[in-house]
Design a protein around this motif. Structure first.
Motif, PDB file in Angstrom:
ATOM      1  N   GLN A  19       0.972  -1.169  -0.102  1.00  0.00           N
ATOM      2  CA  GLN A  19      -0.344  -0.204  -0.048  1.00  0.00           C
ATOM      3  C   GLN A  19       1.029   1.503   0.487  1.00  0.00           C
ATOM      4  N   PRO A  20       2.163   1.696   0.425  1.00  0.00           N
ATOM      5  CA  PRO A  20       2.740   2.507   0.613  1.00  0.00           C
ATOM      6  C   PRO A  20       3.261   2.381  -0.679  1.00  0.00           C
ATOM      7  N   THR A  21       3.695   1.399  -1.441  1.00  0.00           N
ATOM      8  CA  THR A  21       4.065   1.578  -2.705  1.00  0.00           C
ATOM      9  C   THR A  21       3.289   2.837  -3.420  1.00  0.00           C
ATOM     10  N   VAL A  22       2.013   1.692  -3.429  1.00  0.00           N
ATOM     11  CA  VAL A  22       0.793   2.140  -4.392  1.00  0.00           C
ATOM     12  C   VAL A  22       0.893   4.176  -4.743  1.00  0.00           C
ATOM     13  N   SER A  23       0.881   4.351  -2.951  1.00  0.00           N
ATOM     14  CA  SER A  23       0.581   5.300  -2.436  1.00  0.00           C
ATOM     15  C   SER A  23       1.260   6.388  -3.147  1.00  0.00           C
ATOM     16  N   HIS A  24       2.646   6.655  -3.348  1.00  0.00           N
ATOM     17  CA  HIS A  24       3.792   6.619  -3.492  1.00  0.00           C
ATOM     18  C   HIS A  24       3.493   6.895  -4.923  1.00  0.00           C
ATOM     19  N   HIS A  25       3.440   6.281  -5.733  1.00  0.00           N
ATOM     20  CA  HIS A  25       2.672   6.161  -7.147  1.00  0.00           C
ATOM     21  C   HIS A  25       2.230   6.725  -7.630  1.00  0.00           C
ATOM     22  N   LEU A  26       1.176   7.518  -6.900  1.00  0.00           N
ATOM     23  CA  LEU A  26      -0.059   7.987  -6.455  1.00  0.00           C
ATOM     24  C   LEU A  26       0.307   9.332  -7.069  1.00  0.00           C
ATOM     25  N   LYS A  27       0.920   9.401  -5.325  1.00  0.00           N
ATOM     26  CA  LYS A  27       1.003  11.034  -5.202  1.00  0.00           C
ATOM     27  C   LYS A  27       1.854  11.462  -6.912  1.00  0.00           C
ATOM     28  N   VAL A  28       3.046  10.452  -7.277  1.00  0.00           N
ATOM     29  CA  VAL A  28       3.834  11.088  -8.056  1.00  0.00           C
ATOM     30  C   VAL A  28       2.727  10.981  -9.873  1.00  0.00           C
ATOM     31  N   LEU A  29       1.859  10.950  -9.971  1.00  0.00           N
ATOM     32  CA  LEU A  29       1.035  10.959 -11.230  1.00  0.00           C
ATOM     33  C   LEU A  29       0.026  12.391 -10.597  1.00  0.00           C
ATOM     34  N   VAL A  30      -0.264  12.222  -9.059  1.00  0.00           N
ATOM     35  CA  VAL A  30      -1.471  13.265  -8.897  1.00  0.00           C
ATOM     36  C   VAL A  30      -0.301  15.040  -9.343  1.00  0.00           C
ATOM     37  N   GLU A  31       0.893  14.788  -8.867  1.00  0.00           N
ATOM     38  CA  GLU A  31       2.187  16.200  -9.261  1.00  0.00           C
ATOM     39  C   GLU A  31       2.298  16.655 -10.201  1.00  0.00           C
ATOM     40  N   ALA A  32       2.045  14.794 -11.331  1.00  0.00           N
ATOM     41  CA  ALA A  32       2.409  15.326 -12.533  1.00  0.00           C
ATOM     42  C   ALA A  32       1.474  15.220 -13.139  1.00  0.00           C
ATOM     43  N   GLY A  33       0.564  15.646 -12.559  1.00  0.00           N
ATOM     44  CA  GLY A  33      -0.856  15.994 -13.379  1.00  0.00           C
ATOM     45  C   GLY A  33      -1.540  15.145 -13.989  1.00  0.00           C
ATOM     46  N   LEU A  34      -1.195  13.973 -14.468  1.00  0.00           N
ATOM     47  CA  LEU A  34      -1.612  13.308 -14.926  1.00  0.00           C
ATOM     48  C   LEU A  34      -3.209  12.091 -14.453  1.00  0.00           C
ATOM     49  N   LEU A  35      -3.117  12.056 -12.726  1.00  0.00           N
ATOM     50  CA  LEU A  35      -4.465  12.155 -11.615  1.00  0.00           C
ATOM     51  C   LEU A  35      -4.662  12.946 -11.014  1.00  0.00           C
ATOM     52  N   THR A  36      -6.175  13.718 -10.852  1.00  0.00           N
ATOM     53  CA  THR A  36      -6.594  14.169  -9.592  1.00  0.00           C
ATOM     54  C   THR A  36      -6.862  13.205  -8.435  1.00  0.00           C
ATOM     55  N   ARG A  37      -7.194  13.982  -6.897  1.00  0.00           N
ATOM     56  CA  ARG A  37      -7.355  12.838  -5.819  1.00  0.00           C
ATOM     57  C   ARG A  37      -8.266  13.836  -5.543  1.00  0.00           C
ATOM     58  N   ASP A  38      -9.465  13.045  -4.376  1.00  0.00           N
ATOM     59  CA  ASP A  38     -10.539  13.902  -3.870  1.00  0.00           C
ATOM     60  C   ASP A  38     -10.605  12.811  -2.514  1.00  0.00           C
ATOM     61  N   LYS A  39     -10.288  12.906  -1.412  1.00  0.00           N
ATOM     62  CA  LYS A  39     -10.229  12.487  -0.256  1.00  0.00           C
ATOM     63  C   LYS A  39     -12.029  12.736   0.045  1.00  0.00           C
ATOM     64  N   ARG A  40     -11.989  11.404   0.675  1.00  0.00           N
ATOM     65  CA  ARG A  40     -13.970  11.266   0.425  1.00  0.00           C
ATOM     66  C   ARG A  40     -13.849  10.684   2.196  1.00  0.00           C
ATOM     67  N   GLY A  41     -14.534  11.423   3.397  1.00  0.00           N
ATOM     68  CA  GLY A  41     -14.133   9.904   4.569  1.00  0.00           C
ATOM     69  C   GLY A  41     -12.527   9.017   4.522  1.00  0.00           C
ATOM     70  N   VAL A  42     -12.091   8.338   4.649  1.00  0.00           N
ATOM     71  CA  VAL A  42     -10.322   7.290   4.929  1.00  0.00           C
ATOM     72  C   VAL A  42     -10.313   6.994   3.886  1.00  0.00           C
ATOM     73  N   TRP A  43     -10.872   7.573   2.764  1.00  0.00           N
ATOM     74  CA  TRP A  43     -10.342   6.831   1.762  1.00  0.00           C
ATOM     75  C   TRP A  43     -10.059   7.757   0.729  1.00  0.00           C
ATOM     76  N   ALA A  44      -8.981   7.459  -0.513  1.00  0.00           N
ATOM     77  CA  ALA A  44      -8.992   9.232  -1.352  1.00  0.00           C
ATOM     78  C   ALA A  44      -9.222   8.447  -2.575  1.00  0.00           C
ATOM     79  N   TYR A  45      -9.826   8.907  -3.827  1.00  0.00           N
ATOM     80  CA  TYR A  45     -10.164   9.075  -5.059  1.00  0.00           C
ATOM     81  C   TYR A  45      -9.441   9.488  -6.395  1.00  0.00           C
ATOM     82  N   TYR A  46      -9.242   8.287  -7.236  1.00  0.00           N
ATOM     83  CA  TYR A  46      -8.458   8.915  -7.969  1.00  0.00           C
ATOM     84  C   TYR A  46      -9.286   9.017  -8.877  1.00  0.00           C
ATOM     85  N   ALA A  47      -9.032   9.586 -10.279  1.00  0.00           N
ATOM     86  CA  ALA A  47      -9.665   9.617 -11.841  1.00  0.00           C
ATOM     87  C   ALA A  47      -8.271  10.548 -13.016  1.00  0.00           C
TER      88      ALA A  47
END
Lengths: 130, 130
Positions: B77-105
């Motif tokens: 899970q930490p590795t996946v979180s890291h990769h998701l962060k890189v993609l969000v920072e590069a503007g390729l994914l959006t991140r939306d925190k809802r409740g305890v989970w983050a949702y990506y598009a």
């Protein structure tokens, strides 16, 4: 250009993205396809190599001598040679040795294959936008 | 979407390739544009990140919970979180925190911008093939 009459010839140039993949946003990418695609993208994910591709394509006839690529980049000749080698190995440039110099040309199909994998609106009109 | 009324706001999400560039094979890339473009390409030049983009896009509604992305990748899970962060920072994914989970598009415009830079046959019909 056909190579079908040369069955014993080794693959002269691997074309980036040619063996893979469906558009990224159309269907989940397999681990194997992801590895192949990442390799091609790594070859171009470098400022010097992006500029080399662009410089070669902009040259008269779409072909450039290695001797003309060092100065505009402001890098040493061995460094430019290294980057050119990476691009040739990735199938993004062809290399043709004539006399003392090597001449490079862009492989449009390889760049187009990468673009086709990334686009969310494939050429066949089937929208892959999420 | 205009940010001109929010001069103090930090850039919410950098859109990959949005500030650059003309198609690679149409005109020589400047050093600055090459650096921007290489940064975006580095974000996707990784098998796990390519698969994440693809998995998110394939999800119902084009949006995926972080909780659904760990298992198919076979990574921690930490590795996946890291990769998701890189993609969000590069503007390729959006991140939306809802409740305890983050949702990506997926941000289709960002992928399309990269594709447009790489293609040798731009959408405007002006052939850039060398």
């Amino acid at each position: 250009m056909s190579t079908s009459t040369l069955p014993a010839a080794p693959p002269a140039r691997p074309v980036a993205g040619a063996t893979c993949c469906a558009p990224l946003t159309r269907e989940p990418l397999s681990a194997e396809d992801a590895a192949v695609l990442a390799r091609s993208l790594k070859a171009i994910a470098d400022p010097a190599r992006l500029r080399l591709l662009s410089l070669v394509a902009a040259h008269a006839g779409g072909e450039a001598c290695a001797c003309d690529l060092t100065e505009p980049l402001g890098l040493s000749q061995p460094t430019v040679s290294h980057h050119l080698k990476v691009l040739v190995e990735a199938g993004l440039l062809t290399r043709d040795k004539r006399g003392v110099w090597a001449y490079y040309a862009v492989v449009p199909e390889a760049l187009d294959a990468l673009a086709a994998v990334l686009t969310t609106t494939p050429a066949d009109g089937r929208a892959a936008r999420p």
